[in-house]
Scaffold this active site. Structure first.
Site, mmCIF file in Angstrom:
data_model
loop_
_atom_site.group_PDB
_atom_site.id
_atom_site.type_symbol
_atom_site.label_atom_id
_atom_site.label_comp_id
_atom_site.label_asym_id
_atom_site.label_seq_id
_atom_site.Cartn_x
_atom_site.Cartn_y
_atom_site.Cartn_z
ATOM 1 C CE1 TYR A 132 34.004 57.379 22.523
ATOM 2 C CE2 TYR A 132 35.238 55.692 21.337
ATOM 3 C CZ TYR A 132 34.460 56.066 22.415
ATOM 4 O OH TYR A 132 34.159 55.158 23.391
ATOM 5 C CG ASP A 227 42.930 57.885 18.920
ATOM 6 O OD1 ASP A 227 43.271 56.734 18.572
ATOM 7 O OD2 ASP A 227 41.834 58.132 19.449
ATOM 8 C CE LYS A 255 38.913 50.608 16.751
ATOM 9 N NZ LYS A 255 37.809 49.943 17.431
#
Length: 416
Positions: A132, A227, A255
């Site tokens: 994802y 990622d 994040k």
């Protein structure tokens, strides 16, 4: 809430439908604990999905936010905090030449593939089943995280013409990688991968997998994108690239880079990064990119990350996961725990979990049972069996004891 907000949540991963519960409403959090509107306190293993290695309401971050906010919340111009944060990123991740701050991990990944296409002049993107990379159109093909939890194979609203430009192959499948490059190598702009998967649960890379990606992309002139929105600054000071010793061309961060505030970043080699506007032809912009509040909060956190912190996080994760496996084994519960440094996921299965297909064969009904028992005993774990668990330096002996006690109650109820 459902009359006001679709599904009652502003992100699908906050819904508890897959675990048969209604989401609680959070009022505050401190250290290792999160508190709901009814006054219940939970040991938290979600930790806002990763950006809080020092726990909730980390004092240095709060001080940095407060100090910076006194001078303004957003300028729409260059600010000193952006440079401080980018310098800290380069200090931790020495292979990086340049950094472009954005506002989220989704935006970072979206920008990275646009950059790769602009740099190579090619169209095809290769990703991996269960990976994802945010909710931009190109990535919603066989994706993990919320799509996997909700059983959604792809997203409505994504034209089929866009989907055909994304090739998704099994994670950790070396032969599939070789076949993909044999067929499409000259047309592949980039391979994007979570170097340690975190959205089909935590699945570390198989031996030789990342090395093969590095070799094939270099040979074909494609761009290798890591990622690291989950793993960046979480598994090692230099992220998964440091942990596994493989250097990509571009990496995406989010994040933890903002210490709990919205932020993201694309970083990489100078020749590629200089394709970005205003000096190159690849356009990317954002009014809140490098927002001074987010930059200050992130800088306060990054300044305090060191190898001792990573050892502390991993030591707690090891003690917890080994104890959970022991309890499950004594009760005849089939449990596999995958771990990458301090990140881990519990799978109820008797087979090794090496890819998304294996993760989908695990017992999610049993995971729903685990979620309910843990929550009823004051422990909040991810409301999805496809997500990572996160720990912090605020987790210690008391939290470990409560977690194991709750898991023992689950084992008594669901074991043999």
């Amino acid at each position: 809430m459902k009359r006001l907000i679709p599904g009652g949540v502003n992100s699908p991963v906050r819904a508890f439908g897959a675990v048969g519960r209604k989401p609680f409403v959070t009022t505050k959090a401190k250290g290792a604990y999160i508190y709901d509107i009814d006054g219940n306190r939970y040991v938290d293993y979600v930790m806002s999905w990763g950006p809080l290695p020092f726990g909730h309401a980390f004092s240095k971050s709060i001080e940095a936010i407060t100090r910076t906010a006194r001078h303004g919340l957003s300028f729409g111009t260059v600010s000193r905090g952006e440079f401080e944060l980018c310098n800290l990123v380069k200090k931790h991740i020495t292979w990086i030449d340049m950094v472009r701050l954005v506002s989220s991990g989704t935006e970072a990944c979206m920008t990275a593939i646009r950059l790769a296409r602009g740099f190579t002049g090619r169209k095809l993107i290769v990703k991996f089943d269960g990976g994802y990379h945010g909710h931009s159109d190109s990535f919603l093909v066989r994706a993990g995280s919320g799509l996997a939890t909700g059983g959604i194979p792809a997203s409505a609203g994504v034209p089929s013409e866009i989907s055909t430009l994304t090739i998704s192959i099994p994670y950790n499948d070396l032969e599939a990688v070789k076949n993909c490059f044999d067929r499409h190598g000259e047309d592949i702009a980039a391979v994007i991968v979570e170097p340690a998967a975190g959205n089909m649960g935590v699945i570390p890379p198989a031996e030789g997998f990342l090395e093969l990606l590095r070799t094939k992309t270099a040979e074909s002139g494609s761009v290798l994108i890591f990622d690291e929105v989950i793993t960046g600054f979480r598994v090692a000071p230099g992220g998964a690239a440091e942990l596994y010793g493989i250097i990509p061309d571009i990496a995406c961060y989010g994040k933890i880079l903002g210490g709990g505030m919205p932020i993201g970043a694309v970083a990489g080699k100078q020749a590629i990064m200089e394709m970005l506007a205003p000096i190159g032809p690849v356009y990317q912009a954002g009014t809140l990119s490098g927002n001074p509040i987010s930059a200050a909060c992130g800088a306060a956190l990054l300044k305090r990350l060191n190898k001792r912190i990573y050892r502390q996080l991993e030591d707690y994760a090891i003690e917890l996961t080994e104890s959970l496996k022991t309890i499950a084994g004594c009760r005849g519960i089939p449990l596999v725990i995958n771990r990458a440094a301090s990140l881990f996921t519990l799978y109820f299965s008797r087979e090794n979990i090496d890819d998304f297909a294996a993760a989908q064969r695990t017992d999610m009904k049993l995971y729903a049972g685990l979620f309910g028992v843990m929550l009823d005993n004051g422990v909040f774990i991810p409301p999805s069996g496809y997500e990572a668990w996160f720990v912090s330096t605020a987790h210690g002996a008391a939290q470990l004891k409560q977690t194991l006690r709750a898991f023992e109650r689950f084992a008594v109820l669901y074991g043999k």
